[in-house]
Write a protein that holds these residues in place. Structure first.
Motif, PDB file in Angstrom:
ATOM      1  N   GLY A  93      -9.283 -15.474  10.914  1.00 22.33           N
ATOM      2  CA  GLY A  93     -10.629 -15.134  11.358  1.00 22.33           C
ATOM      3  C   GLY A  93     -10.667 -14.705  12.816  1.00 22.33           C
ATOM      4  N   PHE A  94      -9.912 -15.391  13.676  1.00 20.12           N
ATOM      5  CA  PHE A  94      -9.907 -15.048  15.096  1.00 20.12           C
ATOM      6  C   PHE A  94      -9.259 -13.690  15.333  1.00 20.12           C
ATOM      7  CE2 PHE A  94      -9.901 -19.831  16.269  1.00 20.12           C
ATOM      8  CZ  PHE A  94     -11.254 -19.883  15.994  1.00 20.12           C
ATOM      9  N   TYR A  95      -8.206 -13.393  14.561  1.00 20.85           N
ATOM     10  CA  TYR A  95      -7.576 -12.072  14.699  1.00 20.85           C
ATOM     11  C   TYR A  95      -8.588 -10.978  14.357  1.00 20.85           C
ATOM     12  CZ  TYR A  95      -4.442  -8.125  14.191  1.00 20.85           C
ATOM     13  OH  TYR A  95      -3.853  -6.902  14.328  1.00 20.85           O
ATOM     14  N   GLY A  96      -9.294 -11.171  13.244  1.00 13.51           N
ATOM     15  CA  GLY A  96     -10.285 -10.176  12.854  1.00 13.51           C
ATOM     16  C   GLY A  96     -11.417 -10.061  13.865  1.00 13.51           C
ATOM     17  N   LEU A  97     -11.816 -11.192  14.426  1.00 15.84           N
ATOM     18  CA  LEU A  97     -12.936 -11.211  15.363  1.00 15.84           C
ATOM     19  C   LEU A  97     -12.666 -10.366  16.597  1.00 15.84           C
ATOM     20  CD1 LEU A  97     -15.704 -12.402  16.243  1.00 15.84           C
ATOM     21  CD2 LEU A  97     -14.427 -14.329  17.208  1.00 15.84           C
ATOM     22  N   VAL A  98     -11.459 -10.463  17.137  1.00 14.48           N
ATOM     23  CA  VAL A  98     -11.171  -9.739  18.378  1.00 14.48           C
ATOM     24  C   VAL A  98     -10.898  -8.253  18.127  1.00 14.48           C
ATOM     25  CG1 VAL A  98     -10.301 -11.787  19.550  1.00 14.48           C
ATOM     26  CG2 VAL A  98      -8.698 -10.320  18.316  1.00 14.48           C
ATOM     27  N   SER A 106      -7.547   8.181   7.232  1.00  8.40           N
ATOM     28  CA  SER A 106      -7.222   8.648   8.578  1.00  8.40           C
ATOM     29  C   SER A 106      -5.708   8.610   8.785  1.00  8.40           C
ATOM     30  CB  SER A 106      -7.913   7.773   9.630  1.00  8.40           C
ATOM     31  OG  SER A 106      -7.275   6.516   9.723  1.00  8.40           O
ATOM     32  N   HIS A 107      -5.265   9.133   9.937  1.00  5.87           N
ATOM     33  CA  HIS A 107      -3.826   9.154  10.199  1.00  5.87           C
ATOM     34  C   HIS A 107      -3.287   7.752  10.448  1.00  5.87           C
ATOM     35  CE1 HIS A 107      -5.609   9.133  14.230  1.00  5.87           C
ATOM     36  NE2 HIS A 107      -4.457   8.616  14.654  1.00  5.87           N
ATOM     37  N   ASP A 108      -4.184   6.791  10.851  1.00  6.03           N
ATOM     38  CA  ASP A 108      -3.721   5.420  11.097  1.00  6.03           C
ATOM     39  C   ASP A 108      -3.516   4.652   9.799  1.00  6.03           C
ATOM     40  OD1 ASP A 108      -3.688   5.619  13.860  1.00  6.03           O
ATOM     41  OD2 ASP A 108      -5.832   5.179  14.010  1.00  6.03           O
ATOM     42  N   GLY A 109      -4.347   5.003   8.777  1.00  4.43           N
ATOM     43  CA  GLY A 109      -4.242   4.319   7.498  1.00  4.43           C
ATOM     44  C   GLY A 109      -4.517   2.840   7.624  1.00  4.43           C
ATOM     45  N   PHE A 110      -3.884   2.060   6.757  1.00  8.16           N
ATOM     46  CA  PHE A 110      -4.122   0.620   6.733  1.00  8.16           C
ATOM     47  C   PHE A 110      -3.437  -0.103   7.896  1.00  8.16           C
ATOM     48  CE2 PHE A 110      -5.293   1.622   2.409  1.00  8.16           C
ATOM     49  CZ  PHE A 110      -6.417   0.825   2.228  1.00  8.16           C
ATOM     50  N   GLY A 111      -2.687   0.617   8.718  1.00  7.55           N
ATOM     51  CA  GLY A 111      -2.047  -0.016   9.858  1.00  7.55           C
ATOM     52  C   GLY A 111      -2.938  -0.111  11.082  1.00  7.55           C
ATOM     53  N   SER A 112      -4.146   0.472  11.043  1.00  5.21           N
ATOM     54  CA  SER A 112      -5.024   0.424  12.196  1.00  5.21           C
ATOM     55  C   SER A 112      -5.463  -1.008  12.454  1.00  5.21           C
ATOM     56  CB  SER A 112      -6.250   1.314  11.975  1.00  5.21           C
ATOM     57  OG  SER A 112      -7.080   0.763  10.970  1.00  5.21           O
ATOM     58  N   GLN A 113      -5.833  -1.298  13.710  1.00  5.47           N
ATOM     59  CA  GLN A 113      -6.253  -2.653  14.064  1.00  5.47           C
ATOM     60  C   GLN A 113      -7.515  -3.049  13.312  1.00  5.47           C
ATOM     61  OE1 GLN A 113      -6.488  -2.651  18.395  1.00  5.47           O
ATOM     62  NE2 GLN A 113      -4.460  -3.567  18.528  1.00  5.47           N
ATOM     63  N   ALA A 114      -8.451  -2.102  13.147  1.00  3.44           N
ATOM     64  CA  ALA A 114      -9.684  -2.412  12.425  1.00  3.44           C
ATOM     65  C   ALA A 114      -9.390  -2.749  10.965  1.00  3.44           C
ATOM     66  CB  ALA A 114     -10.655  -1.231  12.512  1.00  3.44           C
ATOM     67  N   ALA A 115      -8.442  -1.997  10.360  1.00  2.00           N
ATOM     68  CA  ALA A 115      -8.100  -2.255   8.962  1.00  2.00           C
ATOM     69  C   ALA A 115      -7.443  -3.621   8.802  1.00  2.00           C
ATOM     70  CB  ALA A 115      -7.165  -1.158   8.447  1.00  2.00           C
ATOM     71  N   VAL A 116      -6.474  -3.921   9.662  1.00  9.15           N
ATOM     72  CA  VAL A 116      -5.802  -5.220   9.588  1.00  9.15           C
ATOM     73  C   VAL A 116      -6.785  -6.349   9.897  1.00  9.15           C
ATOM     74  CG1 VAL A 116      -3.939  -6.641  10.520  1.00  9.15           C
ATOM     75  CG2 VAL A 116      -3.587  -4.190  10.195  1.00  9.15           C
ATOM     76  N   GLY A 117      -7.687  -6.115  10.865  1.00 11.26           N
ATOM     77  CA  GLY A 117      -8.698  -7.115  11.187  1.00 11.26           C
ATOM     78  C   GLY A 117      -9.628  -7.387  10.022  1.00 11.26           C
ATOM     79  N   VAL A 170      -8.906  -7.029   6.761  1.00 12.83           N
ATOM     80  CA  VAL A 170      -8.150  -7.812   5.772  1.00 12.83           C
ATOM     81  C   VAL A 170      -8.036  -9.264   6.229  1.00 12.83           C
ATOM     82  CG1 VAL A 170      -5.903  -8.091   4.647  1.00 12.83           C
ATOM     83  CG2 VAL A 170      -6.885  -5.802   4.927  1.00 12.83           C
ATOM     84  N   ALA A 171      -7.806  -9.473   7.532  1.00 15.13           N
ATOM     85  CA  ALA A 171      -7.666 -10.831   8.064  1.00 15.13           C
ATOM     86  C   ALA A 171      -8.939 -11.635   7.879  1.00 15.13           C
ATOM     87  CB  ALA A 171      -7.293 -10.770   9.551  1.00 15.13           C
ATOM     88  N   VAL A 172     -10.102 -11.015   8.119  1.00 15.03           N
ATOM     89  CA  VAL A 172     -11.379 -11.717   7.946  1.00 15.03           C
ATOM     90  C   VAL A 172     -11.592 -12.087   6.483  1.00 15.03           C
ATOM     91  CG1 VAL A 172     -13.883 -11.490   8.085  1.00 15.03           C
ATOM     92  CG2 VAL A 172     -12.465 -10.714   9.978  1.00 15.03           C
ATOM     93  N   LEU A 173     -11.228 -11.196   5.564  1.00 14.35           N
ATOM     94  CA  LEU A 173     -11.408 -11.489   4.137  1.00 14.35           C
ATOM     95  C   LEU A 173     -10.466 -12.607   3.673  1.00 14.35           C
ATOM     96  CD1 LEU A 173     -11.834  -7.860   2.743  1.00 14.35           C
ATOM     97  CD2 LEU A 173     -13.606  -9.554   3.259  1.00 14.35           C
ATOM     98  N   VAL A 174      -9.230 -12.606   4.188  1.00 15.01           N
ATOM     99  CA  VAL A 174      -8.313 -13.708   3.884  1.00 15.01           C
ATOM    100  C   VAL A 174      -8.864 -15.009   4.463  1.00 15.01           C
ATOM    101  CG1 VAL A 174      -6.007 -14.638   4.328  1.00 15.01           C
ATOM    102  CG2 VAL A 174      -6.279 -12.231   3.726  1.00 15.01           C
ATOM    103  N   SER A 175      -9.423 -14.944   5.661  1.00 13.64           N
ATOM    104  CA  SER A 175     -10.033 -16.121   6.279  1.00 13.64           C
ATOM    105  C   SER A 175     -11.157 -16.678   5.420  1.00 13.64           C
ATOM    106  CB  SER A 175     -10.564 -15.758   7.669  1.00 13.64           C
ATOM    107  OG  SER A 175     -11.276 -16.837   8.250  1.00 13.64           O
ATOM    108  N   ALA A 176     -11.962 -15.787   4.833  1.00  9.93           N
ATOM    109  CA  ALA A 176     -13.064 -16.227   3.977  1.00  9.93           C
ATOM    110  C   ALA A 176     -12.544 -16.956   2.742  1.00  9.93           C
ATOM    111  CB  ALA A 176     -13.920 -15.032   3.568  1.00  9.93           C
ATOM    112  N   CYS A 177     -11.439 -16.451   2.165  1.00  7.94           N
ATOM    113  CA  CYS A 177     -10.835 -17.110   0.999  1.00  7.94           C
ATOM    114  C   CYS A 177     -10.378 -18.526   1.358  1.00  7.94           C
ATOM    115  CB  CYS A 177      -9.652 -16.301   0.488  1.00  7.94           C
ATOM    116  SG  CYS A 177     -10.058 -14.689  -0.192  1.00  7.94           S
TER     117      CYS A 177
END
Length: 313
Positions: A90-95, A152-163, A165-172
């Motif tokens: 959750g903290f990773y996604g938040l920042v 986009s050219h960043d794909g799923f590796g972008s910080q927003a994308a990883v963030g 996914v991190a928030v959704l894992v945090s919710a689980c």
């Protein structure tokens, strides 16, 4: 003459709203510490400094000596392991996300709790709740899709994308932690639950020390320490709310955090909720509240059935 709330649902609701306010303040403090701080490092400071309000709370209750007394050590460890993983994600996604978006995606937690209960606890989930879960998860997709930047050219590796996914894992993980806390409050004191969680979380987060911790400047240290104080008091009030009221009673008040979070996000970070976020939040919050109310209705029906079947009914 002092004012004191009576024990029962009203006290649980007030505790819940206060805990939501403190957790939003905690999230704002973490964002103000900056995006360069590692998630494990944030988790350590949040957990370590949470011990100060917990010890103050124990001293106020006169329970400093008995705060460590427990009969469910494994339950605390399990709750701690789930909670630390949830906090880190959750903290990773938040920042890495706008504050309203991170809060709104966290609303997937009660929806996921229904799925976990059906899969692991074999609870019966009927069409109404499955429909609400499906609609709510669609709302989560509406919020998160622009952040995934799939094309986009960043794909799923972008910080927003990883963030995201991190928030959704945090919710689980938070859904599992909530069920564990509800079991612990049956026999454990509020301060004991929060105390063990903070200690276990602080110790476990130290394991991430070799993986990118940064030297903090004074302002970052201040904000992370402040986040710990807010989180400690918030955790005490959250756990106390489960003691005085059913989850189905206090859970809808979790959605007040989108108001507080949007106000703080705009005031301090210039975050303005997008149309995707607003639309998705309405769908997710509506689905979550429907599930909560449905759970309450089914609970009342089960109580009525038991009473009718009782010889003294």
């Amino acid at each position: 003459m002092s004012f004191q709330l009576p024990a029962g649902p009203l006290r649980g609701i007030v505790c819940k709203i206060c805990s939501v306010t403190l957790f939003v303040a905690m999230q704002a403090a973490i964002k103000m510490a900056g995006a360069g701080v590692a998630a494990g490092q944030i988790t350590f400071y949040r957990s370590a400094f949470a011990l100060f309000p917990i010890f103050l709370y124990l001293a106020w209750l006169g329970e400093l000596r008995t705060g460590f007394v427990t009969t469910h050590v494994f339950g605390h460890v399990k709750r701690g392991m789930i909670g630390i993983a949830s906090m880190g994600c959750g903290f990773y996604g938040l920042v890495h996300l706008p504050m309203p978006d991170a809060i709104a995606m966290g609303y997937a937690m009660p929806l996921i709790a229904v799925i976990l209960a059906a899969v692991f606890l074999k609870e019966e989930v009927r069409l109404y709740r499955w429909s609400a879960v499906g609609l709510g998860l669609f709302g989560v997709i509406i919020i998160s899709w622009p952040k995934l930047t799939m094309f986009s050219h960043d794909g799923f590796g972008s910080q927003a994308a990883v963030g995201t996914v991190a928030v959704l894992v945090s919710a689980c993980l938070a859904a599992g932690a909530m069920l564990q806390v509800r079991q612990l409050v049956q026999t454990e004191k509020t301060a004991t639950i929060v105390l063990y969680f903070s200690i276990i979380a602080a110790l476990m987060s130290l394991l991430t020390l070799p993986f990118g911790w940064e030297a903090l400047i004074s302002s970052q240290f201040f904000y992370l320490a402040l986040a710990g104080f807010f989180g400690g008091f918030g955790q005490i009030l959250l756990t106390e709310s489960y003691r005085h009221a059913d989850i189905s009673t206090v859970a809808p008040f979790e959605y007040s955090s989108i108001l507080f979070g949007s106000l703080l996000g705009y005031a301090f970070f210039g975050d303005v909720p997008s149309l995707h976020t607003l639309a998705g939040t309405l769908i997710v919050a509506g689905s979550g509240i429907f599930i909560i109310l449905r759970e309450r209705q089914l609970g009342l029906e089960r109580q009525a059935e038991k009473k009718a079947a009782s010889p003294n009914g």
